[in-house]
Design a protein around this motif. Structure first.
Motif, mmCIF file in Angstrom:
data_model
loop_
_atom_site.group_PDB
_atom_site.id
_atom_site.type_symbol
_atom_site.label_atom_id
_atom_site.label_comp_id
_atom_site.label_asym_id
_atom_site.label_seq_id
_atom_site.Cartn_x
_atom_site.Cartn_y
_atom_site.Cartn_z
ATOM 1 N N GLY A 18 29.447 -27.135 -34.921
ATOM 2 C CA GLY A 18 30.339 -26.419 -34.017
ATOM 3 C C GLY A 18 30.522 -27.086 -32.683
ATOM 4 N N SER A 19 29.984 -28.277 -32.518
ATOM 5 C CA SER A 19 30.122 -29.001 -31.268
ATOM 6 C C SER A 19 29.969 -30.492 -31.552
ATOM 7 N N ALA A 20 30.252 -31.304 -30.554
ATOM 8 C CA ALA A 20 30.167 -32.758 -30.727
ATOM 9 C C ALA A 20 28.943 -33.274 -29.986
ATOM 10 N N VAL A 21 28.081 -33.972 -30.692
ATOM 11 C CA VAL A 21 26.830 -34.469 -30.130
ATOM 12 C C VAL A 21 27.055 -35.817 -29.455
ATOM 13 N N PRO A 22 26.654 -35.985 -28.192
ATOM 14 C CA PRO A 22 26.817 -37.283 -27.534
ATOM 15 C C PRO A 22 25.879 -38.326 -28.123
ATOM 16 N N VAL A 23 26.401 -39.519 -28.332
ATOM 17 C CA VAL A 23 25.656 -40.610 -28.945
ATOM 18 C C VAL A 23 25.851 -41.871 -28.113
ATOM 19 N N THR A 24 24.759 -42.571 -27.842
ATOM 20 C CA THR A 24 24.853 -43.869 -27.178
ATOM 21 C C THR A 24 24.395 -44.938 -28.155
ATOM 22 N N ALA A 25 25.244 -45.912 -28.409
ATOM 23 C CA ALA A 25 24.908 -46.987 -29.340
ATOM 24 C C ALA A 25 24.381 -48.190 -28.574
ATOM 25 N N SER A 26 23.433 -48.892 -29.166
ATOM 26 C CA SER A 26 22.899 -50.097 -28.528
ATOM 27 C C SER A 26 23.828 -51.274 -28.809
ATOM 28 N N LEU A 27 25.082 -51.108 -28.391
ATOM 29 C CA LEU A 27 26.130 -52.102 -28.589
ATOM 30 C C LEU A 27 26.940 -52.228 -27.315
ATOM 31 N N PRO A 28 27.439 -53.400 -27.006
ATOM 32 C CA PRO A 28 28.346 -53.524 -25.857
ATOM 33 C C PRO A 28 29.575 -52.650 -26.066
ATOM 34 N N ASN A 29 30.108 -52.139 -24.984
ATOM 35 C CA ASN A 29 31.286 -51.280 -25.087
ATOM 36 C C ASN A 29 32.558 -52.120 -25.119
ATOM 37 N N ASP A 30 32.759 -52.829 -26.221
ATOM 38 C CA ASP A 30 33.998 -53.581 -26.389
ATOM 39 C C ASP A 30 34.392 -53.562 -27.858
ATOM 40 N N ALA A 31 35.686 -53.707 -28.095
ATOM 41 C CA ALA A 31 36.227 -53.541 -29.443
ATOM 42 C C ALA A 31 35.655 -54.536 -30.439
ATOM 43 N N SER A 32 35.339 -55.733 -29.991
ATOM 44 C CA SER A 32 34.854 -56.748 -30.921
ATOM 45 C C SER A 32 33.458 -56.452 -31.454
ATOM 46 N N HIS A 33 32.722 -55.577 -30.786
ATOM 47 C CA HIS A 33 31.386 -55.219 -31.231
ATOM 48 C C HIS A 33 31.313 -53.790 -31.786
ATOM 49 N N ARG A 34 32.447 -53.189 -32.034
ATOM 50 C CA ARG A 34 32.444 -51.810 -32.522
ATOM 51 C C ARG A 34 31.866 -51.755 -33.945
ATOM 52 N N PRO A 35 31.257 -50.628 -34.341
ATOM 53 C CA PRO A 35 30.799 -50.475 -35.720
ATOM 54 C C PRO A 35 31.986 -50.363 -36.659
ATOM 55 N N VAL A 36 31.884 -51.013 -37.808
ATOM 56 C CA VAL A 36 32.982 -51.041 -38.780
ATOM 57 C C VAL A 36 32.464 -50.583 -40.138
ATOM 58 N N ALA A 37 33.382 -50.458 -41.103
ATOM 59 C CA ALA A 37 33.033 -49.962 -42.437
ATOM 60 C C ALA A 37 31.901 -50.775 -43.046
ATOM 61 N N GLY A 38 30.910 -50.076 -43.575
ATOM 62 C CA GLY A 38 29.772 -50.701 -44.210
ATOM 63 C C GLY A 38 28.572 -50.893 -43.303
ATOM 64 N N ALA A 39 28.767 -50.786 -41.987
ATOM 65 C CA ALA A 39 27.655 -50.973 -41.055
ATOM 66 C C ALA A 39 26.683 -49.799 -41.158
ATOM 67 N N ALA A 40 25.397 -50.096 -41.101
ATOM 68 C CA ALA A 40 24.354 -49.075 -41.174
ATOM 69 C C ALA A 40 23.436 -49.171 -39.963
ATOM 70 N N TRP A 41 22.925 -48.047 -39.519
ATOM 71 C CA TRP A 41 21.984 -48.037 -38.406
ATOM 72 C C TRP A 41 21.125 -46.785 -38.496
ATOM 73 N N THR A 42 20.095 -46.751 -37.674
ATOM 74 C CA THR A 42 19.229 -45.587 -37.599
ATOM 75 C C THR A 42 19.433 -44.898 -36.264
#
Length: 264
Positions: free
Chosen positions: A213-237
């Motif tokens: 019922g709400s959106a959980v804030p998430v911070t990824a250990s990735l630079p904030n740029d399009a070239s480093h965005r997560p894409v299909a097939g990427a897995a993380w914990t």
């Protein structure tokens, strides 16, 4: 680039490669004395956005149905908003048929309305399109005519005012929401230039039950740029504040664009 990342999830808040919707156009000044500071999870923040406009949206989801308002850095469209909505029966048949046929993108061109009017129970009338409705998309059910459909707002999952001159973030941020078997993540724009992204996520963990019922804030250990965005097939914990680890896999990129959130 490694496909393993750790995301840190905070407390809940209310809140396909393609180019951005260019229908979100216009300008608006906040009322005197009203702050335009980002107010995550506060639909009342939209009270300052009283000017009507055509707020183009991406439609996505299967079990649940969601609308993503495509933002711009300035004016009456300077808001990132995710809406959980119910589509009328005829419109749902059109949407389901287009998705079943393999459509990578369905968009919604609503009749002009003010964002201040968005609240549970309000309706949005307009047309559904196969693809981008301003860049070669075709109206549903055919290229010759379009049926008017109606969305009913159930809840606002994400409401964020954009501030293009905020300090540059050190890492990317997302809002995760959905339900068992169908989770989504929306990239949060922090400073111009930035990008729009909607991810369909998979996890077998029950730890995200509160994100229905709400959106959980998430911070990824990735630079904030399009070239480093997560894409299909990427897995993380992922890791909750209490230390609970949540495994994620990106099933697909529902939407990606650097057009509307490029340089202001």
């Amino acid at each position: 680039m490694s496909s393993q990342w750790v995301w840190r999830l905070g407390k809940p808040c209310v809140m396909g490669l393609c180019v951005g919707l260019l229908a979100c156009r216009g300008s608006e000044r906040a009322a005197p004395g009203v702050s335009r500071a980002r107010e995550v999870g506060e639909p009342s923040a939209l009270a300052v956005s009283t000017r009507a406009g055509v707020h183009g949206m991406v439609v996505f989801g299967d079990q649940g149905l969601y609308l993503y308002h495509l933002p711009m850095w300035h004016g009456l469209h300077a808001w990132q908003i995710v809406i959980e909505a119910r589509l009328d029966e005829a419109g749902r048949r059109l949407y389901d048929a287009d998705r079943a046929a393999g459509s990578p993108l369905v968009t919604f061109e609503p009749e002009p309305f003010a964002l201040a009017s968005l609240k549970p129970g309000s309706t949005l009338d307009g047309k559904l399109y196969h693809g981008h409705f301003e860049q070669g998309g075709t109206p549903l059910p055919s290229a010759d005519s379009a049926a008017k459909v109606s969305f009913t707002v159930q809840r606002l999952l994400m409401v964020e005012a954009l501030r293009p001159t905020d300090p540059a973030p050190s890492s990317a941020s997302y809002r995760v929401f959905g339900r068992e078997g169908e989770w989504f993540g929306v990239h949060v724009a922090r400073r111009a230039p930035d990008f729009d992204q909607i991810l369909r996520l998979e996890t077998r963990s029950a730890a995200l039950g509160h994100a229905r019922g709400s959106a959980v804030p998430v911070t990824a250990s990735l630079p904030n740029d399009a070239s480093h965005r997560p894409v299909a097939g990427a897995a993380w914990t992922g890791r909750l504040e209490d230390g609970t680890e949540v495994p994620f896999t990106v099933q697909r990129e529902e939407y990606f664009s650097t057009t509307d959130l490029g340089s202001p």
